[in-house]
Scaffold this active site. Sequence first.
Site, PDB file in Angstrom:
ATOM      1  NE  ARG A 147       0.859  -8.285   5.694  1.00 31.95           N
ATOM      2  CZ  ARG A 147       0.066  -8.927   4.841  1.00 31.95           C
ATOM      3  NH1 ARG A 147       0.262 -10.194   4.591  1.00 31.95           N
ATOM      4  NH2 ARG A 147      -0.931  -8.290   4.253  1.00 31.95           N
TER       5      ARG A 147
ATOM      6  CG  HIS B  97       3.375 -10.251   1.611  1.00 29.98           C
ATOM      7  ND1 HIS B  97       3.568 -11.260   2.524  1.00 29.98           N
ATOM      8  CD2 HIS B  97       4.150 -10.555   0.549  1.00 29.98           C
ATOM      9  CE1 HIS B  97       4.422 -12.144   2.036  1.00 29.98           C
ATOM     10  NE2 HIS B  97       4.797 -11.730   0.844  1.00 29.98           N
TER      11      HIS B  97
ATOM     12  CE1 TYR C 224      -4.247  -9.036   2.699  1.00 27.29           C
ATOM     13  CE2 TYR C 224      -3.720  -8.124   0.539  1.00 27.29           C
ATOM     14  CZ  TYR C 224      -3.335  -8.461   1.824  1.00 27.29           C
ATOM     15  OH  TYR C 224      -2.043  -8.220   2.228  1.00 27.29           O
TER      16      TYR C 224
END
Length: 363
Positions: free
Chosen positions: A260, A264, A273
């Site tokens: 990805r 998100h 993160y």
Amino acid sequence: MTVDASRGAEAPPELVQLLTPEGVRVEHPDYDIDLTPEEVRSLYRDLVLVRRIDLEAVALQRQGELGIWASLLGQEAAQIGSGRALTDSDMAFPTYREHGVAWCRDVDPVKLLGLFRGVNHGGWDPEEHNFHLYTIVIGSQTLHAVGYAMGIQRDDASAATIAYFGDGATSQGDVNESFIWASVFNAPIVFFCQNNQWAISEPLEKQSRIPLYRRASGFGFPGIRVDGNDVFACLAVTRKALEAARTGQGPTLIEAFTYRMGAHTTTDDPTRYRVASELEAWKLKDPIERVKSYLFRNELADQGFFDAVTAEADQLGADLRRRCLAMPDPEPLDMFDHVYREPHALIDGERAQFAAYLEGFEK
């Protein structure tokens, strides 16, 4: 939080790959595909146009025209490859990120935007496109897909279903229950997991201690891991799995190993993160650039072709923006329409109650 910066730097050894990141065609003993130059150019066009739709949608959300958007950036090959493997009679069950599969099923992309703009509940007819409505509840569509597949089986029809989900969804009970039902009833279904390495902010290591495709063996059906950034391999592997489903060989789990590239959703900040070096490593595996390199390397397309596709993408983006901004806002009471197929006393009562509430405001 500790993040492994080397994640994804090298392909797992068990990966099915037919086109390297450098655009070199390679062979595989179990999965192969014979594509004409026109078919390769068509796949490239699909990849470019779907990415343009996605980028335009992200921009619209940032400008306040969409409430939220789930980007597919980096996952185009997994979706186009698997989507183009479907026949007209197969049924697809998406999550909320399968914009590329929607494109393959001829769903008008502006209807996708309507859902995220809050002006409709989906906007397309699943029966017309053999593409179900987007599913927000993580993993629940896998149960719906298995049920549909069992219906196909009982109708003795030559068709299959495909259920899309992400790596995080494999931790959901619904997904594991769907594996059980599909296996026990030998349902004609392909489970297509887009392993993009991150379930929002949780890495794959928090979902499974083994490669996801190997979970299938515990439920009694085959699993295969494919290079999710290789549109040739995704097409070949999905086509073979769907044919197995249609011919009574039961379910298959495909793990499309991809990444990805964006957030998100547009409410997420991935810089909190994951590290930049991980992202840079995956940029070298871009699904569009490898097909472009293949076309150039084999002299299957000239600069005029690429310029024409770019121009078409720009036109598509402009048209999408124009039609999105022109979508009318629904009337407040419209939310009660189409909840149930037949009249429903509870819904009728709630509509009347809300109508009375609205009447309390000055006109």
